[in-house]
Design an enzyme around this catalytic site. Structure first.
Site, PDB file in Angstrom:
ATOM      1  N   ASP A  56      44.203  13.376 -10.698  1.00  0.00           N
ATOM      2  CA  ASP A  56      45.092  12.188  -9.498  1.00  0.00           C
ATOM      3  C   ASP A  56      45.332  12.261  -8.099  1.00  0.00           C
ATOM      4  O   ASP A  56      45.947  13.742  -7.974  1.00  0.00           O
ATOM      5  CB  ASP A  56      46.761  11.478 -10.766  1.00  0.00           C
ATOM      6  CG  ASP A  56      45.537  10.631 -11.904  1.00  0.00           C
ATOM      7  OD1 ASP A  56      44.658  10.594 -11.566  1.00  0.00           O
ATOM      8  OD2 ASP A  56      46.859  10.601 -12.797  1.00  0.00           O
ATOM      9  N   LYS A  78      44.996   7.813  -7.675  1.00  0.00           N
ATOM     10  CA  LYS A  78      44.927   6.229  -7.077  1.00  0.00           C
ATOM     11  C   LYS A  78      46.503   6.155  -6.571  1.00  0.00           C
ATOM     12  O   LYS A  78      47.327   7.116  -6.793  1.00  0.00           O
ATOM     13  CB  LYS A  78      45.372   5.028  -8.122  1.00  0.00           C
ATOM     14  CG  LYS A  78      43.228   4.578  -8.488  1.00  0.00           C
ATOM     15  CD  LYS A  78      43.511   3.941  -9.582  1.00  0.00           C
ATOM     16  CE  LYS A  78      43.954   4.837 -11.303  1.00  0.00           C
ATOM     17  NZ  LYS A  78      42.565   5.841 -10.939  1.00  0.00           N
ATOM     18  N   MET A 191      56.976   2.705  -9.666  1.00  0.00           N
ATOM     19  CA  MET A 191      55.358   1.762  -8.747  1.00  0.00           C
ATOM     20  C   MET A 191      56.421   0.206  -8.157  1.00  0.00           C
ATOM     21  O   MET A 191      55.656  -0.462  -7.956  1.00  0.00           O
ATOM     22  CB  MET A 191      54.199   1.445  -9.444  1.00  0.00           C
ATOM     23  CG  MET A 191      53.531   2.608  -9.838  1.00  0.00           C
ATOM     24  SD  MET A 191      52.024   2.568 -11.117  1.00  0.00           S
ATOM     25  CE  MET A 191      52.489   2.151 -12.281  1.00  0.00           C
TER      26      MET A 191
END
Length: 275
Positions: A56, A78, A191
């Site tokens: 990642d 991502k 997030m």
């Protein structure tokens, strides 16, 4: 186009292209919160002998530096909804490589099963009959807690802790704000930086006092760690003034007050609680 480039990068002698070997194996490995010293012994051992690694964006350079020089590295991560490879294609790629006989290390920031989509990848591997193994890692919330001096639980301040995500899958259910706003608990939101003002408003609207301590911790456990602390009322403006950027965690609860005393880790900058 992106998936074609990734397949081309993998298709080397002895790689998956055209292989008829018996199924290989995939290790879903937690890379921890950033500081490479926080890797588990098992994760470090797997990295030291890895030949094919799918990682990642949030896996730090210090962790990747532990890989052999000749290891093939494919970034499938991502960041802020910008995908190097869509999750479904990542799942399919892991299955394809495993069925082709590859030994794959799938390296994920934090812990694979804590907002890392490791469960989705493991389900795809299980459905295809590809052997896999989960190697847990210290999740970002745990690393943040230790390095920022914000205990997740404390007998005087919080008897429970809740991890939540700040954004949901498109069309998915909204957060359970009433549950997140319960007293005597610590809430860590992953997030959520992009929706910080809305998060703070919702928590107050569902019962938390506006002067509840809250903080944003940027790049926890790394040399770039910053702690911006205030209250649900003041935190959005403080974070904006400090130009806090992802990756960052939001933590809410009385335990944030302990940061002033327990924040042992050298920080690049800090704004102290003002409420």
């Amino acid at each position: 186009m992106r998936s074609m480039k990734i397949h081309a990068a993998i298709a080397q002698p002895g790689g998956a292209a055209g292989s008829t070997r018996a199924p290989g194996k995939v290790w879903l490995v937690g890379a921890g919160p950033g500081d490479p010293d926080l890797l588990t012994v098992k994760a470090a051992r797997l990295l030291s002998s890895a030949r094919l690694v799918l990682h990642d964006h949030l896996v730090g350079a210090g962790v990747l530096a532990l890989l052999p020089r000749d290891a093939r590295r494919i970034c499938v991560g991502k960041r802020d909804r910008r995908h190097t490879l869509p999750q479904e294609e990542t799942n399919a790629l892991l299955v394809e490589l495993g069925l082709a006989g590859e030994q794959v290390v799938r390296l994920k920031g934090g812990d694979p099963y804590v907002f890392g989509r490791g469960g989705e990848e493991a389900l795809a591997l299980a459905a295809a009959g590809v052997p896999f193994e989960i190697v847990p890692g210290i999740t970002s919330a745990q690393g943040m807690s230790a390095y920022a001096g914000i205990p997740l639980t404390h007998r005087d301040h919080a008897s429970s802790v809740v991890f939540a995500t700040g954004h949901c899958r498109e069309g998915g259910a909204a957060p359970d704000w009433a549950a997140l706003a319960r007293p005597h608990q610590t809430v860590v939101i992953y997030m959520g930086l992009g929706t910080l003002p809305a998060i703070c408003r919702q928590l107050v609207a569902h019962g938390l006092a506006a002067d509840t301590p809250a903080a944003v911790v940027e790049q926890a456990t790394t040399p770039g760690q910053r702690v911006v602390a205030g209250t649900l009322l003041t935190l959005p403006l403080l974070a904006q003034a400090q130009a806090v950027a992802a990756p960052a965690l939001i933590v809410v609860g009385e335990v944030v007050r302990l940061h002033n005393t327990l924040g042992w880790f050298t920080q690049a900058a800090s704004a102290r609680p003002n409420g």
